[in-house]
Motif scaffolding. Structure first.
Motif, PDB file in Angstrom:
ATOM      1  N   ARG A 164       0.861  -1.177   0.000  1.00 48.24           N
ATOM      2  CA  ARG A 164       0.000   0.000   0.000  1.00 48.24           C
ATOM      3  C   ARG A 164       0.893   1.221   0.000  1.00 48.24           C
ATOM      4  O   ARG A 164       2.060   1.153   0.411  1.00 48.24           O
ATOM      5  CB  ARG A 164      -0.923  -0.016   1.224  1.00 48.24           C
ATOM      6  CG  ARG A 164      -0.170  -0.132   2.532  1.00 48.24           C
ATOM      7  CD  ARG A 164      -1.092  -0.236   3.732  1.00 48.24           C
ATOM      8  NE  ARG A 164      -0.299  -0.140   4.959  1.00 48.24           N
ATOM      9  CZ  ARG A 164      -0.807   0.076   6.169  1.00 48.24           C
ATOM     10  NH1 ARG A 164      -2.110   0.198   6.325  1.00 48.24           N
ATOM     11  NH2 ARG A 164      -0.026   0.170   7.214  1.00 48.24           N
TER      12      ARG A 164
ATOM     13  N   CYS B  98      -4.493  -3.210   2.458  1.00 49.93           N
ATOM     14  CA  CYS B  98      -4.343  -2.385   3.650  1.00 49.93           C
ATOM     15  C   CYS B  98      -4.851  -3.191   4.834  1.00 49.93           C
ATOM     16  O   CYS B  98      -5.921  -3.792   4.769  1.00 49.93           O
ATOM     17  CB  CYS B  98      -5.128  -1.082   3.513  1.00 49.93           C
ATOM     18  SG  CYS B  98      -4.653   0.106   4.771  1.00 49.93           S
TER      19      CYS B  98
ATOM     20  N   CYS C 173      -5.683  -2.025   7.743  1.00 45.12           N
ATOM     21  CA  CYS C 173      -6.368  -1.209   8.746  1.00 45.12           C
ATOM     22  C   CYS C 173      -7.718  -1.841   9.091  1.00 45.12           C
ATOM     23  O   CYS C 173      -8.257  -2.627   8.329  1.00 45.12           O
ATOM     24  CB  CYS C 173      -6.554   0.223   8.251  1.00 45.12           C
ATOM     25  SG  CYS C 173      -7.721   0.408   6.893  1.00 45.12           S
TER      26      CYS C 173
ATOM     27  N   CYS D 203      -7.975   6.194   7.388  1.00 49.47           N
ATOM     28  CA  CYS D 203      -6.679   5.568   7.118  1.00 49.47           C
ATOM     29  C   CYS D 203      -5.959   6.346   6.016  1.00 49.47           C
ATOM     30  O   CYS D 203      -6.517   6.559   4.940  1.00 49.47           O
ATOM     31  CB  CYS D 203      -6.894   4.118   6.690  1.00 49.47           C
ATOM     32  SG  CYS D 203      -5.378   3.301   6.180  1.00 49.47           S
TER      33      CYS D 203
ATOM     34  N   CYS E  97      -5.420   3.885   2.707  1.00 50.27           N
ATOM     35  CA  CYS E  97      -6.485   3.440   1.798  1.00 50.27           C
ATOM     36  C   CYS E  97      -7.691   4.370   1.814  1.00 50.27           C
ATOM     37  O   CYS E  97      -8.637   4.169   1.066  1.00 50.27           O
ATOM     38  CB  CYS E  97      -6.898   2.008   2.130  1.00 50.27           C
ATOM     39  SG  CYS E  97      -7.766   1.864   3.702  1.00 50.27           S
TER      40      CYS E  97
HETATM   41 ZN    ZN Z   1      -6.341   1.377   5.351  1.00 49.30          ZN
END
Ligand code: ZN
Length: 293
Positions: free
Chosen positions: A87, A237, A239, A270, A273
């Motif tokens: 990412r 990602c 997250c 985030c 992303c």
């Molecule tokens: Zn993210």
């Protein structure tokens, strides 16, 4: 075709090689961040290099790359792992400059040259490796080549290319890393240098639609490369609402109480992303309860 990376050996194992098609991966970053072409090329090149650095790791190891040269794009951050996930983002994704003197996207101008390229490897068990090198040109491939030479003492050649369409979408992205192992003979090194001097730029190979294997064949000639494995590559990602909740809890009960009083709720986003996570008053109160328990 879905993105993938190949890893292999050349000239009887004395040179290790990586090549990747990262078109969809970089395309996903471009769409999420609505990046303009120069930003896309910079972030895309660092993501393409980053996913190959990730492929040099093992297990759950991770790597973070940051290039911060003081240019209009701001710092670019990429992280990747050993499983082909990567990412990345730039501070100012809507950055686009006039083409440079060679008629190419001016990545060096957007990144700037006043600063460092940093590589942080998280090798698990609180074991970190941090390497840094001064930015050479801000064009990313050259900076990574220099990083490998000065920080890891591995003579390398890095090629990275991103092509952006007129509608700002990503037409093609990919690259290679070639590294000379300590056991390499002079003859292999000079053969490699000759090949590298005669191949066309990686952006041209990408434009022709060459696969990762075909890029390596262009560099070494087909008989001289042994592909060891292939790995899918994607924008990924890690997250989650839970992860960001831990960050909010890190603020402490008093500050969360203040957020409840002032906002009645919390929202986090985030950077990588752009996913947003919302926390209701009840969820924030539950965090306070947990902190006080
Ligand atoms: Zn993210």
């Amino acid at each position: 075709m879905a993105d993938y990376l190949v890893r292999g050996l050349a000239f009887d194992g004395s040179i290790r090689v990586f090549a990747v098609d990262s078109t969809e991966t970089v395309g996903e970053a471009q769409k999420r961040h609505k990046m303009w072409p120069t930003a896309t090329a910079a972030v895309g090149r660092l993501m393409t290099g980053g996913v190959m650095l990730g492929a040099m790791l093992k297990g759950d190891d991770k790597v973070v790359l940051k290039i911060d040269g003081g240019g209009p794009l701001g710092p670019v951050l990429v992280d990747s792992n050993a499983n082909g996930g990567v990412r990345g983002y730039a501070k100012n994704p809507q950055t686009h400059l006039d083409l440079n003197a060679k008629g190419k996207l001016d990545v060096g101008g957007a990144v700037g040259t006043d600063g460092m390229l940093s590589v942080i490897k998280d090798l698990g068990m609180r074991d970190f490796f941090t390497g840094q090198s001064p930015i050479v040109s801000g064009e990313i491939a050259e900076d990574l080549t220099y990083y490998f030479a000065v920080s890891e003492q591995v003579p390398s050649s890095v090629g990275l290319g991103v092509l952006v369409d007129t509608d700002n979408s990503v037409l093609a992205a990919g690259g290679f890393i070639v590294q000379v192992m300590p056991n390499a003979e002079e003859e292999a090194i000079s053969k490699l240098e000759n090949r590298l001097a005669s191949i066309e730029p990686v952006s041209k190979m990408i434009q022709r639609g060459l696969s990762p294997e075909a890029i390596l064949n262009e560099i070494f000639g087909g008989d001289n490369v042994e592909i060891l494995d292939r790995m899918p590559v994607k924008f990924e990602c890690n997250c989650s609402k839970e992860r960001f909740a831990e960050g909010i809890m890190g603020l402490g009960a008093e500050e969360i109480g203040q957020i409840i009083d002032e906002e009645g709720k919390a929202e986090t986003q985030c950077h990588f992303c752009l996913e947003t996570y919302n926390y209701s008053k009840e969820e924030l109160e539950a965090m306070i309860d947990e902190l006080q328990a």
